[in-house]
Each structure stands twice: as structure tokens, then as C-alpha cells.
Scaffold this active site. Structure first.
Site, PDB file in Angstrom:
ATOM      1  N   TYR A  67       9.243 -35.475  23.342  1.00 37.45           N
ATOM      2  CA  TYR A  67       8.518 -36.740  23.293  1.00 37.45           C
ATOM      3  C   TYR A  67       7.068 -36.430  23.674  1.00 37.45           C
ATOM      4  O   TYR A  67       6.810 -35.974  24.792  1.00 37.45           O
ATOM      5  CB  TYR A  67       9.085 -37.754  24.290  1.00 37.45           C
ATOM      6  CG  TYR A  67      10.490 -38.229  24.009  1.00 37.45           C
ATOM      7  CD1 TYR A  67      10.730 -39.250  23.088  1.00 37.45           C
ATOM      8  CD2 TYR A  67      11.580 -37.678  24.683  1.00 37.45           C
ATOM      9  CE1 TYR A  67      12.014 -39.708  22.842  1.00 37.45           C
ATOM     10  CE2 TYR A  67      12.862 -38.126  24.449  1.00 37.45           C
ATOM     11  CZ  TYR A  67      13.075 -39.139  23.524  1.00 37.45           C
ATOM     12  OH  TYR A  67      14.358 -39.580  23.284  1.00 37.45           O
ATOM     13  N   ASP A  93      10.596 -42.214  16.874  1.00 37.41           N
ATOM     14  CA  ASP A  93      11.085 -43.588  16.743  1.00 37.41           C
ATOM     15  C   ASP A  93      11.195 -44.303  18.085  1.00 37.41           C
ATOM     16  O   ASP A  93      11.943 -45.261  18.228  1.00 37.41           O
ATOM     17  CB  ASP A  93      12.448 -43.607  16.041  1.00 37.41           C
ATOM     18  CG  ASP A  93      13.522 -42.836  16.793  1.00 37.41           C
ATOM     19  OD1 ASP A  93      13.248 -42.355  17.915  1.00 37.41           O
ATOM     20  OD2 ASP A  93      14.645 -42.706  16.256  1.00 37.41           O
ATOM     21  N   HIS A 115      18.213 -42.764  15.568  1.00 35.31           N
ATOM     22  CA  HIS A 115      18.455 -42.481  16.987  1.00 35.31           C
ATOM     23  C   HIS A 115      19.893 -42.828  17.373  1.00 35.31           C
ATOM     24  O   HIS A 115      20.167 -43.241  18.503  1.00 35.31           O
ATOM     25  CB  HIS A 115      17.468 -43.269  17.858  1.00 35.31           C
ATOM     26  CG  HIS A 115      17.052 -42.540  19.103  1.00 35.31           C
ATOM     27  ND1 HIS A 115      15.779 -42.084  19.322  1.00 35.31           N
ATOM     28  CD2 HIS A 115      17.751 -42.191  20.214  1.00 35.31           C
ATOM     29  CE1 HIS A 115      15.697 -41.506  20.506  1.00 35.31           C
ATOM     30  NE2 HIS A 115      16.888 -41.559  21.074  1.00 35.31           N
TER      31      HIS A 115
END
Length: 342
Positions: free
Chosen positions: A128, A156, A240
Site C-alpha cells: 500500500y 482499490d 479485494h
């Protein structure tokens, strides 16, 4: 214990795991409609085999971003493996190495990437991007130094999905003695998810590393086109696992649209709902070079550690060989789109 398919592993995992941890792994956002839809969408698709092809036994070996794998199945990045087994991601990586598959090790791993890499598994590092770009770069350097072969950027997650099962259990912190080992920087840092991230951050990342950059979480064809334009080496069609925004469409339904947009310029992968070898064949036919599995890995890990994950992969391998043989296809890279019909 006789376990014949991936769902059998889930049933046993449900019995073995603390209910709080089982719900963490199994659950999704809100009503969990996308979680259910991912699997249901594969069931709606049919395979139309060809016969008398004389192609021989399938060879499942593939090369993904220059890395050889024994079959077109990767381990998706999943957090907190020590909730499922005391040795955590180390056990998962041992199974990946034994099975000859690529493991995407999560930024939120409960074992440091260096220790996971020591198993000899082929690793990609999931990341991330953080607002502190200097810190983000330090994570990239750790992944590079550990021998990771690609960076998987989860795109996302501008905010954390709302998970009601987790809220009902008041499960918002890891238990004592457990932490996100990759985030230790003096104290353990917290992951920051921000709606301010944009394509310029992908451009920045492309400028600081020579590793292939894989963008995970693409569902819209326009975003797939932008991914290619901004230097992505591959795209993972992913929602996800239904854990972020509920009511997103199933990934297998979006895959053909993404494949048409990308036009073979970069490899496509898919995760979400893969539970059978026939699911893998359907994804290959609709444009994926490989698939990734997440929850089934956690079920295998919780049932029997590395041996359980290896068994999960072995079952999927056997099903894939059987499905390709019955479809008259020997090469997972040459599954025709016409093999799949609604």
C-alpha cells in the site's frame, strides 16, 4: 482426515479456528454480496470441450513476469497468517516453495519479508503506497533486498472497507505478541489508506524501482488502459475478495472487458472466487494468464500448516489437469475463449 476439495478445507478450518479469526478471513464488506457473487459467477459459466484433439497430457508450467511457476495459480496477498498458524507466513511460503508457485507476501504480514524469503519461495511484495513516500521507498528497498521479484500495488483501497462481522467481534487489533512485522520502524507503524493517491504516485513508484509493478484491484477497462500507460507490468482483476466495496461485480465477469481493453500488452491475473480447477480454466479462457487464491490458502494453513497449503494446491493442480484434459487443451496459455459460454 480425508479432504477432497477446497471447500472441505474451509469446513475444517471453521471448526479449528477461533470464531473471531475465522470470521476475519471469511467475511467481506457489508452484506457480503460480492463475496458470494465471486463464486456464483463461476458457476454460471459453462465449459464447451473439444474432442479427439490428440493433444496429450497438459503441462501446467507457466512463466509470469519472467518467473517460472509449476501452474497458473499464485498465492494472493493475505494479512495476518499467524492468526491461522503460529509460524504464519513462513509456513505458507514453505508450501509455495514446495509446490513451485509464486507467493505474493502481504505488507501486513505477521512475519518479516526477510524471514519469508529465507524459505526459498519465489515472492512478490504487496504494497500500500503510504503518504510518507520516504517510508514507502524504504519498504520497496526491503522487498528488493529480500529478493522479491515484483511489487504488487493494491489500488482499490482509498479507505478501509466496512466489515460488520469484524465490528460485531470488536476485532480491530492483533492479539498481544503479534504485529505487522514489515511495519516495524522503531514502533510499529499504522497503515494509512488515503483517497489522495492517484496515478502520479504510480509514476513516482515507477521512477524509483526497476521491479515489475503489478496493479491489483482493477475492474474498469479505462483503468486497465491507464495502468498500461503508466508503466504497469501486469494487472490483477480483483475486487479485494469482496472486502472493500460491497456490490462490486464478480471479477470473472469483468475479466473479458479488461482483456479487450489491454489487448495483450501486459499479462492479466485474476483473483476472487476461484475454488475449482474448472474455475481456473474459465479464467484462462477469458484472458487471464494465471489466477490467485486467498481464502483457500488460509483454510489450508489453519488445518495443517505448510502441509495443508500444499494439499490445497495439490488438489487444485489435479483438478486443473483433469479439466484441461477433458476440454482437449494441453497448454494453459492456449485456452480458447470459445471454450466458455454463459
Amino acid at each position: 482426515m480425508h479432504l477432497f476439495n477446497l471447500r472441505d478445507f474451509q469446513d475444517v478450518a471453521r471448526e479449528k479456528l477461533d470464531p473471531v479469526y475465522y470470521d476475519y478471513f471469511a467475511s467481506g464488506a457489508h452484506d457480503e454480496l460480492t463475496v458470494q457473487a465471486n463464486e456464483a459467477a463461476f458457476k454460471r459459466l459453462s465449459l464447451v470441450p473439444r474432442v479427439l484433439r490428440g493433444v496429450g497430457k497438459p503441462d501446467l508450467g507457466v512463466t509470469v513476469l519472467g518467473q517460472q511457476a509449476s501452474m497458473p495459480v499464485l498465492l494472493a496477498p493475505t494479512a495476518f497468517h499467524r492468526l491461522a498458524h503460529p509460524a504464519g507466513e513462513t509456513e505458507t511460503a514453505r508450501a509455495a516453495a514446495e509446490s513451485g508457485v509464486i507467493m505474493m507476501v502481504a505488507m501486513l504480514s505477521t512475519v518479516a519479508v526477510e524471514e519469508v524469503a529465507a524459505t526459498g519461495a519465489t515472492l512478490w511484495f504487496q504494497l500500500y503506497i503510504q503518504p510518507d513516500l520516504g517510508y514507502t521507498e524504504s519498504l520497496v528497498r526491503r522487498a528488493e533486498a529480500a529478493g522479491c521479484k515484483a511489487l504488487v500495488i493494491t489500488v482499490d483501497s482509498p479507505a478501509l472497507g466496512m466489515n460488520e462481522r469484524k465490528d460485531r467481534h470488536d476485532f480491530h487489533d492483533l492479539p498481544p505478541g503479534m504485529s505487522c512485522a514489515n511495519l516495524r520502524d522503531g514502533d510499529v507503524r499504522q497503515v494509512v489508506l488515503s483517497p489522495d493517491f492517484s496515478w502520479k504516485d504510480i509514476d513516482w513508484l515507477r521512477g524509483i524501482t526497476s521491479l515489475p509493478i503489478v496493479l491489483k484491484g482493477i475492474l474498469h477497462p479505462a483503468d486497465a488502459t491507464l495502468a498500461v500507460e503508466h508503466g504497469a507490468s501486469a494487472v490483477i482483476v480483483s475486487n479485494h475478495g469482496g472486502r472493500q466495496l460491497d456490490t462490486m461485480p464478480p471479477t470473472i465477469d469483468r475479466l473479458p472487458l479488461i482483456a479487450d481493453a489491454v489487448r495483450g500488452q501486459v499479462p492479466l491475473l485474476l483473483d476472487g472466487g476461484v475454488r475449482r480447477g474448472t474455475d481456473v480454466v474459465k479464467a484462462l479462457a477469458l484472458g487471464a494468464q494465471a489466477v490467485a487464491i486467498g481464502r483457500p490458502v488460509m483454510w489450508g494453513l489453519s488445518v495443517a500448516g505448510a502441509e495443508g497449503v500444499t494439499k490445497v494446491l495439490s488438489l487444485l493442480r489435479a483438478e486443473l489437469v483433469n479439466a484441461l484434459t477433458l476440454c482437449g487443451v494441453a497448454d494453459p496459455g492456449a485456452v480458447p475463449r470459445e471454450l466458455v459460454v454463459p
